[in-house]
Design a protein around this motif. Structure first.
Motif, short mmCIF file in Angstrom:
data_model
loop_
_atom_site.label_atom_id
_atom_site.label_comp_id
_atom_site.label_asym_id
_atom_site.label_seq_id
_atom_site.Cartn_x
_atom_site.Cartn_y
_atom_site.Cartn_z
N VAL A 105 0.84 -1.20 0.00
CA VAL A 105 0.00 0.00 0.00
C VAL A 105 0.87 1.25 0.00
O VAL A 105 0.59 2.22 -0.71
N PHE A 106 1.95 1.25 0.80
CA PHE A 106 2.84 2.40 0.82
C PHE A 106 3.45 2.64 -0.55
O PHE A 106 3.51 3.79 -1.02
N THR A 107 3.92 1.58 -1.22
CA THR A 107 4.53 1.76 -2.54
C THR A 107 3.54 2.31 -3.53
O THR A 107 3.86 3.21 -4.32
N GLY A 108 2.31 1.78 -3.52
CA GLY A 108 1.31 2.27 -4.46
C GLY A 108 0.98 3.73 -4.26
O GLY A 108 0.86 4.49 -5.22
N LEU A 109 0.86 4.15 -3.01
CA LEU A 109 0.54 5.55 -2.74
C LEU A 109 1.75 6.46 -2.93
O LEU A 109 1.59 7.63 -3.28
N ALA A 110 2.96 5.93 -2.71
CA ALA A 110 4.16 6.75 -2.82
C ALA A 110 4.54 7.05 -4.25
O ALA A 110 5.39 7.91 -4.48
N VAL A 111 3.94 6.35 -5.23
CA VAL A 111 4.28 6.66 -6.63
C VAL A 111 3.78 8.04 -7.02
O VAL A 111 4.08 8.52 -8.12
N PHE A 112 3.02 8.69 -6.12
CA PHE A 112 2.65 10.08 -6.35
C PHE A 112 3.90 10.95 -6.50
O PHE A 112 3.88 11.97 -7.20
N VAL A 113 5.01 10.53 -5.82
CA VAL A 113 6.31 11.18 -6.00
C VAL A 113 7.08 10.34 -7.01
O VAL A 113 7.61 9.29 -6.65
N PRO A 114 7.13 10.72 -8.27
CA PRO A 114 7.73 9.86 -9.29
C PRO A 114 9.17 9.48 -8.97
O PRO A 114 9.94 10.29 -8.46
N TYR A 115 9.50 8.23 -9.27
CA TYR A 115 10.84 7.67 -9.09
C TYR A 115 11.21 7.53 -7.61
O TYR A 115 11.68 6.48 -7.19
N VAL A 116 11.04 8.59 -6.84
CA VAL A 116 11.41 8.53 -5.42
C VAL A 116 10.52 7.54 -4.67
O VAL A 116 11.00 6.72 -3.89
N GLY A 117 9.20 7.61 -4.90
CA GLY A 117 8.28 6.70 -4.22
C GLY A 117 8.56 5.24 -4.55
O GLY A 117 8.59 4.38 -3.66
N PHE A 118 8.77 4.96 -5.82
CA PHE A 118 9.07 3.58 -6.22
C PHE A 118 10.39 3.11 -5.60
O PHE A 118 10.49 1.98 -5.12
N GLY A 119 11.41 3.97 -5.60
CA GLY A 119 12.70 3.58 -5.04
C GLY A 119 12.62 3.28 -3.56
O GLY A 119 13.18 2.28 -3.08
N VAL A 120 11.90 4.11 -2.80
CA VAL A 120 11.77 3.88 -1.36
C VAL A 120 11.00 2.59 -1.10
O VAL A 120 11.37 1.78 -0.24
N GLY A 121 9.91 2.38 -1.86
CA GLY A 121 9.15 1.14 -1.70
C GLY A 121 9.97 -0.09 -2.02
O GLY A 121 9.88 -1.12 -1.33
N LEU A 122 10.80 -0.02 -3.06
CA LEU A 122 11.64 -1.15 -3.43
C LEU A 122 12.66 -1.45 -2.33
O LEU A 122 12.88 -2.61 -1.97
N VAL A 123 13.28 -0.42 -1.77
CA VAL A 123 14.26 -0.63 -0.69
C VAL A 123 13.58 -1.27 0.52
O VAL A 123 14.12 -2.21 1.13
N LEU A 124 12.39 -0.78 0.90
CA LEU A 124 11.69 -1.34 2.04
C LEU A 124 11.32 -2.80 1.81
O LEU A 124 11.47 -3.65 2.70
N ALA A 125 10.85 -3.12 0.60
CA ALA A 125 10.46 -4.49 0.30
C ALA A 125 11.66 -5.43 0.29
O ALA A 125 11.59 -6.55 0.82
N LEU A 126 12.76 -4.98 -0.30
CA LEU A 126 13.95 -5.83 -0.32
C LEU A 126 14.51 -6.03 1.08
O LEU A 126 14.96 -7.13 1.43
N LEU A 127 14.47 -5.00 1.91
CA LEU A 127 14.93 -5.14 3.29
C LEU A 127 14.06 -6.13 4.06
O LEU A 127 14.57 -7.00 4.78
N ALA A 128 12.73 -6.00 3.89
CA ALA A 128 11.83 -6.94 4.55
C ALA A 128 12.04 -8.36 4.06
O ALA A 128 11.99 -9.33 4.84
N ALA A 129 12.29 -8.52 2.77
CA ALA A 129 12.54 -9.85 2.22
C ALA A 129 13.84 -10.44 2.74
O ALA A 129 13.91 -11.64 3.07
N LEU A 130 14.89 -9.63 2.82
CA LEU A 130 16.16 -10.12 3.34
C LEU A 130 16.05 -10.55 4.81
O LEU A 130 16.70 -11.50 5.24
N LEU A 131 15.23 -9.83 5.58
CA LEU A 131 15.07 -10.17 6.99
C LEU A 131 14.19 -11.40 7.18
O LEU A 131 14.29 -12.06 8.22
N GLN A 132 13.32 -11.68 6.23
CA GLN A 132 12.38 -12.79 6.40
C GLN A 132 12.85 -14.08 5.76
O GLN A 132 12.77 -15.14 6.37
N PHE A 133 13.30 -14.01 4.52
CA PHE A 133 13.60 -15.22 3.75
C PHE A 133 15.06 -15.62 3.93
O PHE A 133 15.95 -14.79 4.09
N ALA A 134 15.28 -16.94 3.85
CA ALA A 134 16.62 -17.47 3.97
C ALA A 134 17.26 -17.77 2.62
O ALA A 134 18.46 -18.00 2.55
#
Length: 359
Positions: A240-269
């Motif tokens: 939801v954050f990534t979808g709403l953050a695309v209101f800020v072009p490029y920046v919103g997508f980049g922040v969402g991608l970093v958050l998702a990758l960080l969450a994936a690294l912390l969760q998956f082995a």
């Protein structure tokens, strides 16, 4: 009209413009929430007008529109904040495990190159333990002390949060009459040209806002569902954050991608799950850039991607994060003005053919 007389007439207007610019700069902290309220009223005015056309009183329509916005913001907070609060203490256990896996991969490869490199996992674990546990009372005391010291700032923030919807409500109540009063201040000889320019600008901004809301909603649903399908625990808040953050072009997508990758690294082995999360964002970027934004936003504004990047950089440098948010709408308004200037230039004698000999 002689040039001297034209200069004499232009000087008072120049002095008025400079005085207005100085006054706006001095009153910027006061005017900023009023400006946000004006933008909010402009966005909600079509909805209030639509309700009014269906015999809903303007006072009720304005209240319903603002209540809808507040409900959406509250729902977003209730979705994201509890998940973050639940996941925050887990970082103390997840980050050291992630660093241990990084060491298991990094140390053998580094030794092959004759390097002795390793992450100090125990030191990171101690740092996280000191940051995330055992000092809650000290953090709370420090926070309360900061609130007492910056009490005026806190009161100002809370006051603006209450002031903006109140001002927006009264603006929505008086929106048609307000437009008529502003139009009455325009000199009669300019009303036709300015009215045409404003109608075109209003159409462009309206199309941009409607298209951007559609893109945000579609991408929020896509990212939340796709991340859930790959098994990410934080799929709903991050998506939801990534979808709403695309209101800020490029920046919103980049922040969402970093958050998702960080969450994936912390969760998956395994790296394949992390790659699956990255693939979700790759598909989402393609969907946004080549399907949704061109169809619902891009064609309506007509800004080149290079112009978009330049506008984001320029407005961000001049006005900070708020400038990044306002970059595309302001660029859309400037685009309308540039089109008018281009038409004026193409019809001017400067662009036209040279006069024939003997004329």
């Amino acid at each position: 009209m002689p040039p001297t007389l034209k200069l004499q007439q232009a000087l008072p207007w120049l002095a008025l413009a400079l005085a207005t610019w100085w006054l706006v700069g001095r009153l910027a902290p006061v005017l900023f929430p009023l400006l946000l309220a004006l933008v909010l009223a402009y966005v909600l005015a079509p909805l209030v007008q639509w309700l009014h056309a269906r015999r809903v009183p303007r006072w009720l329509g304005a209240g319903l529109a603002l209540a809808l916005v507040c409900t959406l913001l509250l729902a977003l907070v209730l979705i994201i904040v509890p998940v973050i609060v639940k996941q925050w203490p887990l970082l103390r256990e997840q980050i050291p495990a992630l660093l241990e896996r990084l060491n298991a991969w990094l140390v053998p490869h580094a030794r092959r190159l004759g390097l002795d490199i390793a992450v100090d996992v125990d030191g990171v674990r101690q740092l996280l333990r000191s940051l995330l546990s055992g000092h809650e009372e000290q953090v709370l005391a420090h926070l309360l002390s900061s609130l007492r010291i910056g009490g005026s700032l806190l009161v100002a923030v809370l006051g603006n949060a209450v002031l903006m919807p109140v001002v927006a409500y009264y603006l929505l109540l008086d929106w048609p009459a307000l437009g008529a009063r502003v139009q009455a201040l325009v000199p009669p000889r300019w009303r036709a040209a300015l009215g045409s320019w404003w109608a075109e600008t209003d159409a462009v901004l309206g199309q941009y806002l409607r298209g951007q809301l559609l893109v945000m909603g579609a991408l929020a649903v896509y990212y939340a569902v796709a991340l859930r399908l790959v098994g990410l625990d934080l799929a709903l808040p991050v998506g939801v954050f990534t979808g709403l953050a695309v209101f800020v072009p490029y920046v919103g997508f980049g922040v969402g991608l970093v958050l998702a990758l960080l969450a994936a690294l912390l969760q998956f082995a395994d790296p394949w799950s992390v790659a699956a999360v990255a693939a979700v964002y790759g598909v989402g970027q393609v969907l946004e850039s080549f399907v949704l934004t061109p169809r619902w936003v891009g064609e309506r504004i007509g800004l080149h991607p290079v112009a978009v990047i330049f506008a984001l950089m320029a407005f961000g440098h001049l006005f900070g994060f708020v400038g990044v948010l306002l970059a595309l709408p302001a660029s859309a308004v400037a685009l309308v003005a540039l089109r008018r200037l281009q038409a004026l230039y193409l019809s001017s004698p400067l662009f036209g053919p040279p006069p024939a000999r003997g004329e």
